[in-house]
Design an enzyme around this catalytic site. Structure first.
Site, PDB file in Angstrom:
ATOM      1  N   GLU A  52      38.366   9.669   5.509  1.00  9.67           N
ATOM      2  CA  GLU A  52      38.494   8.946   6.766  1.00  9.67           C
ATOM      3  C   GLU A  52      38.188   9.972   7.862  1.00  9.67           C
ATOM      4  O   GLU A  52      38.833  11.023   7.892  1.00  9.67           O
ATOM      5  CB  GLU A  52      39.965   8.545   6.927  1.00  9.67           C
ATOM      6  CG  GLU A  52      40.247   7.095   6.985  1.00  9.67           C
ATOM      7  CD  GLU A  52      41.753   6.883   7.094  1.00  9.67           C
ATOM      8  OE1 GLU A  52      42.209   6.479   8.163  1.00  9.67           O
ATOM      9  OE2 GLU A  52      42.465   7.153   6.097  1.00  9.67           O
ATOM     10  N   ARG A 277      47.969  13.787  -6.254  1.00  7.56           N
ATOM     11  CA  ARG A 277      47.455  14.576  -5.149  1.00  7.56           C
ATOM     12  C   ARG A 277      47.995  16.000  -5.229  1.00  7.56           C
ATOM     13  O   ARG A 277      49.021  16.254  -5.835  1.00  7.56           O
ATOM     14  CB  ARG A 277      47.801  13.920  -3.815  1.00  7.56           C
ATOM     15  CG  ARG A 277      49.296  13.883  -3.503  1.00  7.56           C
ATOM     16  CD  ARG A 277      49.606  12.944  -2.341  1.00  7.56           C
ATOM     17  NE  ARG A 277      49.077  13.419  -1.085  1.00  7.56           N
ATOM     18  CZ  ARG A 277      48.144  12.775  -0.373  1.00  7.56           C
ATOM     19  NH1 ARG A 277      47.632  11.653  -0.802  1.00  7.56           N
ATOM     20  NH2 ARG A 277      47.751  13.247   0.762  1.00  7.56           N
ATOM     21  N   LYS A 287      47.290  15.045   7.361  1.00  7.01           N
ATOM     22  CA  LYS A 287      46.432  15.161   8.546  1.00  7.01           C
ATOM     23  C   LYS A 287      47.214  14.918   9.832  1.00  7.01           C
ATOM     24  O   LYS A 287      46.981  15.581  10.836  1.00  7.01           O
ATOM     25  CB  LYS A 287      45.275  14.163   8.457  1.00  7.01           C
ATOM     26  CG  LYS A 287      44.077  14.727   7.715  1.00  7.01           C
ATOM     27  CD  LYS A 287      42.881  13.823   7.844  1.00  7.01           C
ATOM     28  CE  LYS A 287      42.896  12.776   6.745  1.00  7.01           C
ATOM     29  NZ  LYS A 287      41.658  11.999   6.656  1.00  7.01           N
TER      30      LYS A 287
END
Ligand code: ATP
Ligand code: MG
Length: 579
Positions: A52, A277, A287
């Site tokens: 993204e 992850r 983020k």
């Protein structure tokens, strides 16, 4: 890219041929090998990396990049770079550019296959119309709060929306008018018509489209309805002919929805595969929180060498090879865990040990006068550039009567296991001579300002004809030739292994390490370091691996960042004896 000594950076290129991977198995490789055997995708392997564009990539993304591009390279396949730009509000071209730089730096190439989910907005709209026609989607007028209320909970089934049984014609009309901008934001959504009693909350008539009267960084004001991630992602994968859609574990519960959309539409169907992850100790990989560190100026920017962003670790002096090795070693798992940051540092040291030229730099200088060395005379001694790699050769280092050594390499009153310099003790000066400390000078505060030593001319090069042994070897620079430089030392940005684990009322900012950056000025460096090119990676003997900073360093006036310390055996001894 070339470093200061002209060695080329190693980059690996994919062979481009259908490779028979011999890499050790993990569950994703096993799935791919099985699919290749059964011919599920006609022998194709086609992955994608779908960031993204709402922030800079971090080391967690690096794992995903290495996995997606690495698997494709390994099996002779392809990888697309696809921006998941379905959320118009948070996106920025700055991020798009940084993402591409980071992927390339890691050594991967999307070979022109750069796509945007927004490229498919028209197609996604058409497919939504098709779902409406199939009776599989409807326009819902419930407010966001009501939708939440109707959804039920993990233990209670949801309730059908009163708009669920609208006619196809009415849905088509309303959806078209949503697109035309006739309705206010939040007043209507298009929802999939699945099952409000499903034990999986994601299947309880999830939203497909929402109204957002926001400009998009690529499509401008063409659209005021935007597709939801779950809907856009599977269809984007399908359009691009992806075979293995690899994502993180939190999407496991979304997989039935991924499959549902593609099955209803009857279009090409990639397989979603989830892996755990990456979490790293002493590191935040979110983020949103990294953005907060930047905007609140807790760090100097996204590329602050303390940041876990790819741009940050690049500036810190990490090599792409070490990150690829790290990604391979940690592998892929189905369960979340935390990887020790020391493993990442280990991969880096292993790599730099082989390729970083060694130099002498004194970070905390103490003046030494060799009283029996003739005044005004100098000589040049041969120093090995890297004992791991004889091909890197030797260089000349100047030696004279006045030197600098590390203040820590002298103790007036040494503890038992201290083998460096102290009054009456003999040590080896690396590549030079044996010296014995004969005296010292102090200032009014009792601080040692100068050491006096005598040297043994017969020990030139670091050995003596009588085979005499010394226990310590220390580094040094010639005072007349050394130049002053700024060196930055880093420690972890957080004081806790898990900076996320905040109790009530605390924030991860409470765990910021106040000593994460130490700037040393007046360090004394050997002359060959003066012309270091920004980005050059070096080992300062006994002090660690350093890089000439890519932003603040200039040839002639270098600024060095410590990338990582060497394993400090003295620190361990000191801890043990409590010295
Ligand atoms: P963040 O939580 O930092 O905001 P994200 O998942 O929202 O990350 P995306 O840009 O959507 O960020 O991620 C792109 C790809 O990178 C996705 O496939 C995602 O699963 C993967 N990814 C993100 N974080 C990690 C991580 N810590 N470990 C492995 N893969 C990750
Ligand atoms: Mg995401």
């Amino acid at each position: 890219m070339e470093n200061v000594n002209g060695q080329a950076e190693r980059t690996e290129q994919g062979s481009g041929e259908a490779a028979v991977s011999t890499a050790p198995p993990n569950f994703i490789r096993t799935i791919i090998r099985e699919d290749l055997k059964t011919g599920k995708y006609q022998g194709r392997v086609h992955t994608r990396f779908p960031p993204e564009p709402n922030g800079y990539l971090h080391i967690g993304h690096a794992k995903s990049i290495c996995l997606n591009f690495g698997l494709a390279r390994e099996f002779g396949g392809k990888t697309n770079l696809r921006y998941d730009d379905t959320n118009p509000a948070k996106e920025d071209v700055e991020y798009v550019e940084s993402i591409e730089e980071d992927v390339r730096w890691l050594g991967f190439d999307w070979e022109g296959r750069k796509f945007y989910a927004s490229d498919y907005f028209e197609q996604l709209y058409e497919y939504a119309v098709q779902l409406i026609k199939l009776g599989m989607a409807y326009v819902c007028d419930l407010s966001p709060d009501e939708i939440r209320e109707y959804r039920g909970t993990l233990t209670e089934p949801g309730k059908n929306s009163p708009y669920r049984d609208r006619s196809v014609a009415e849905n088509l009309d309303l959806f078209e008018r949503m697109r035309k901008g006739e309705f206010a934001e939040g007043s209507r959504v298009l929802r999939a018509r699945i099952d409000m009693a499903s034990p999986n909350l994601n299947m309880r008539d999830p939203a497909i489209y929402r109204i957002k009267k926001v400009e998009h960084h690529r499509t401008g004001d063409t659209w005021c309805i935007y597709p939801m991630y779950d809907y856009a992602h599977c269809i984007s994968d399908s359009i691009e002919g992806i075979t293995h859609s690899i994502c993180t574990l939190e999407f496991e519960d979304h997989r039935p929805l991924y499959d549902w959309f593609l099955d209803q539409l009857g279009i090409y169907h990639p397989q979603q595969i989830e892996f755990a992850r990456l979490n790293l100790s002493y590191t935040l990989l979110s983020k949103r929180k990294l953005l907060q560190l930047v905007t609140e100026k807790h760090v100097s920017g996204w590329d602050d060498p303390r940041m876990p962003t790819i741009t940050g670790i690049r500036r810190r002096g990490y090599t792409p090879e070490s990150i690829r090795t790290f990604a391979e070693i940690i592998g892929v798992a189905k369960r979340d865990s935390v990887v020790d940051i020391q493993l990442l540092e280990h991969c880096l040291r292993e790599d730099l040990n082989q390729r970083a030229p060694r130099r002498m730099a004194v970070l905390n200088p103490l003046r030494v006068v060799i009283d029996n060395y003739p005044e005004g005379e100098f000589e040049e001694l041969d120093a090995v550039n890297n004992p791991e790699d004889p091909a890197m050769g030797t260089r000349k280092v100047p030696f004279g009567r006045e030197l600098y050594i590390e203040r820590d390499d002298f103790r007036e009153d040494p503890p038992k296991q201290f083998h460096r310099l102290s009054p009456g003790r003999e040590v080896r000066l690396r590549y030079a001579y044996f010296v014995t400390c004969t005296g010292l000078e102090k200032n009014d505060q009792g601080e040692v300002t100068t050491l006096h030593c005598s040297y043994d001319p017969a020990s030139r090069g670091g050995g003596t004809p009588d085979g005499r042994k010394v226990k310590g070897t220390i580094h040094w620079v010639s005072a007349a030739h050394a130049f002053n430089a700024t060196v930055r030392l880093y420690d972890s940005l957080f004081t806790r292994p898990d900076p996320q684990a905040t109790t009530e009322g605390e924030s991860f900012l409470d765990y910021l390490n106040p000593d994460s950056l130490r700037v040393l000025t007046g360090c004394k460096l050997e002359p060959s370091l003066a012309e270091a090119e920004p980005g050059a990676r070096l080992q300062f003997e006994r002090n660690g691996y350093f890089v000439a900073d890519s932003v603040d360093s200039k040839p002639g006036v270098p600024v060095f960042n410590r990338t990582v310390a060497l394993r400090d055996s003295w620190a361990k001894i000191e801890k043990k004896i409590g010295g």
